[in-house]
Design an enzyme around this catalytic site. Sequence first.
Site, PDB file in Angstrom:
ATOM      1  N   ARG A 274      -4.579 -21.212  16.380  1.00  0.00           N
ATOM      2  CA  ARG A 274      -4.458 -21.507  17.809  1.00  0.00           C
ATOM      3  C   ARG A 274      -3.134 -22.223  18.021  1.00  0.00           C
ATOM      4  O   ARG A 274      -2.540 -22.768  17.089  1.00  0.00           O
ATOM      5  CB  ARG A 274      -5.617 -22.379  18.289  1.00  0.00           C
ATOM      6  CG  ARG A 274      -5.745 -23.706  17.577  1.00  0.00           C
ATOM      7  CD  ARG A 274      -6.946 -24.502  18.026  1.00  0.00           C
ATOM      8  NE  ARG A 274      -7.082 -25.758  17.301  1.00  0.00           N
ATOM      9  CZ  ARG A 274      -6.454 -26.880  17.632  1.00  0.00           C
ATOM     10  NH1 ARG A 274      -5.636 -26.892  18.692  1.00  0.00           N
ATOM     11  NH2 ARG A 274      -6.624 -27.985  16.926  1.00  0.00           N
TER      12      ARG A 274
ATOM     13  N   ASP B  32      -0.797   0.583   5.876  1.00  0.00           N
ATOM     14  CA  ASP B  32      -1.179   1.976   6.140  1.00  0.00           C
ATOM     15  C   ASP B  32      -0.381   2.556   7.304  1.00  0.00           C
ATOM     16  O   ASP B  32      -0.135   3.765   7.344  1.00  0.00           O
ATOM     17  CB  ASP B  32      -2.673   2.065   6.432  1.00  0.00           C
ATOM     18  CG  ASP B  32      -3.527   1.808   5.203  1.00  0.00           C
ATOM     19  OD1 ASP B  32      -3.127   0.955   4.376  1.00  0.00           O
ATOM     20  OD2 ASP B  32      -4.575   2.441   5.056  1.00  0.00           O
TER      21      ASP B  32
ATOM     22  N   HIS C  14     -11.943  -3.016   8.625  1.00  0.00           N
ATOM     23  CA  HIS C  14     -13.128  -2.163   8.571  1.00  0.00           C
ATOM     24  C   HIS C  14     -14.059  -2.514   9.719  1.00  0.00           C
ATOM     25  O   HIS C  14     -14.061  -3.654  10.206  1.00  0.00           O
ATOM     26  CB  HIS C  14     -13.848  -2.349   7.230  1.00  0.00           C
ATOM     27  CG  HIS C  14     -13.002  -1.989   6.046  1.00  0.00           C
ATOM     28  ND1 HIS C  14     -12.834  -0.695   5.635  1.00  0.00           N
ATOM     29  CD2 HIS C  14     -12.269  -2.760   5.216  1.00  0.00           C
ATOM     30  CE1 HIS C  14     -12.032  -0.678   4.574  1.00  0.00           C
ATOM     31  NE2 HIS C  14     -11.679  -1.923   4.308  1.00  0.00           N
TER      32      HIS C  14
ATOM     33  N   ASN D 209       9.010 -15.073  -0.186  1.00  0.00           N
ATOM     34  CA  ASN D 209       8.698 -15.778  -1.415  1.00  0.00           C
ATOM     35  C   ASN D 209       7.633 -15.022  -2.217  1.00  0.00           C
ATOM     36  O   ASN D 209       7.203 -13.935  -1.838  1.00  0.00           O
ATOM     37  CB  ASN D 209       8.258 -17.212  -1.103  1.00  0.00           C
ATOM     38  CG  ASN D 209       8.737 -18.202  -2.144  1.00  0.00           C
ATOM     39  OD1 ASN D 209       8.662 -17.945  -3.336  1.00  0.00           O
ATOM     40  ND2 ASN D 209       9.233 -19.349  -1.690  1.00  0.00           N
TER      41      ASN D 209
ATOM     42  N   SER E 244       0.824  -1.215   0.000  1.00  0.00           N
ATOM     43  CA  SER E 244       0.000   0.000   0.000  1.00  0.00           C
ATOM     44  C   SER E 244       0.854   1.260   0.000  1.00  0.00           C
ATOM     45  O   SER E 244       0.656   2.162  -0.816  1.00  0.00           O
ATOM     46  CB  SER E 244      -0.927   0.004   1.213  1.00  0.00           C
ATOM     47  OG  SER E 244      -1.859  -1.047   1.142  1.00  0.00           O
TER      48      SER E 244
END
Length: 207
Positions: free
Chosen positions: A186, A99, A121, A91, A77
């Site tokens: 987990r 951000d 979001h 890789n 980004s």
Amino acid sequence: MNEVEREVRARMRAQGLYNDEGPGLEALVEERQRAKELTWRFNMMNPTDVAGRQALARELFGPMGERVWIEAPLQVSYGYNVSFGDDVFVNVGFTLVDDIEVTIGSRVMIAPNVTITVTGHPVHPQLRAEMEQFSAPVVIEDDVWLGAHVVVLPGVTIGAGSIVAAGSVVTKNVPAGVVVGGVPARVLRPITDADREFAYRAPGTLA
């Protein structure tokens, strides 16, 4: 920096909701466009041009240690929010939604098609109507191995020496020195001195 941009950048680093496009946010848009251009150049570069690839990676990313190798294709980004330690191997198909800060330590191994995202979001659709988002930093500590198709979500720290099994989605912090796997991931077991003795273990058969 204008007041609108200053406020949005502050929200990005305070885990608040923000929108990164619109009047007053032209600099953020330009920074993302710069990253897209540099990423495109990196992905299109002749793989034999090792020096050129390394130079372009250092232009794209933030602080980068020695002997960092990144395979193409790559997608980011902003780029400059990502830092690498020494002796890192990445890789093909690495996606970084950066951000804000993504910190990758030394001797980290990243398998094909891994995604690290600092951004998500809100759950309620009314809060997403204007493309609102939030960000929280991700930390990959030293000696971590991320298996193929792993997804690391916002705010997660993966502790030193741990392994994330292929296909896992990491939603919570991972302790040091363990193997984790699953969706959501987990802890499967600790990594112990017994693991110093390597022996290939053939997969069993599904029931």
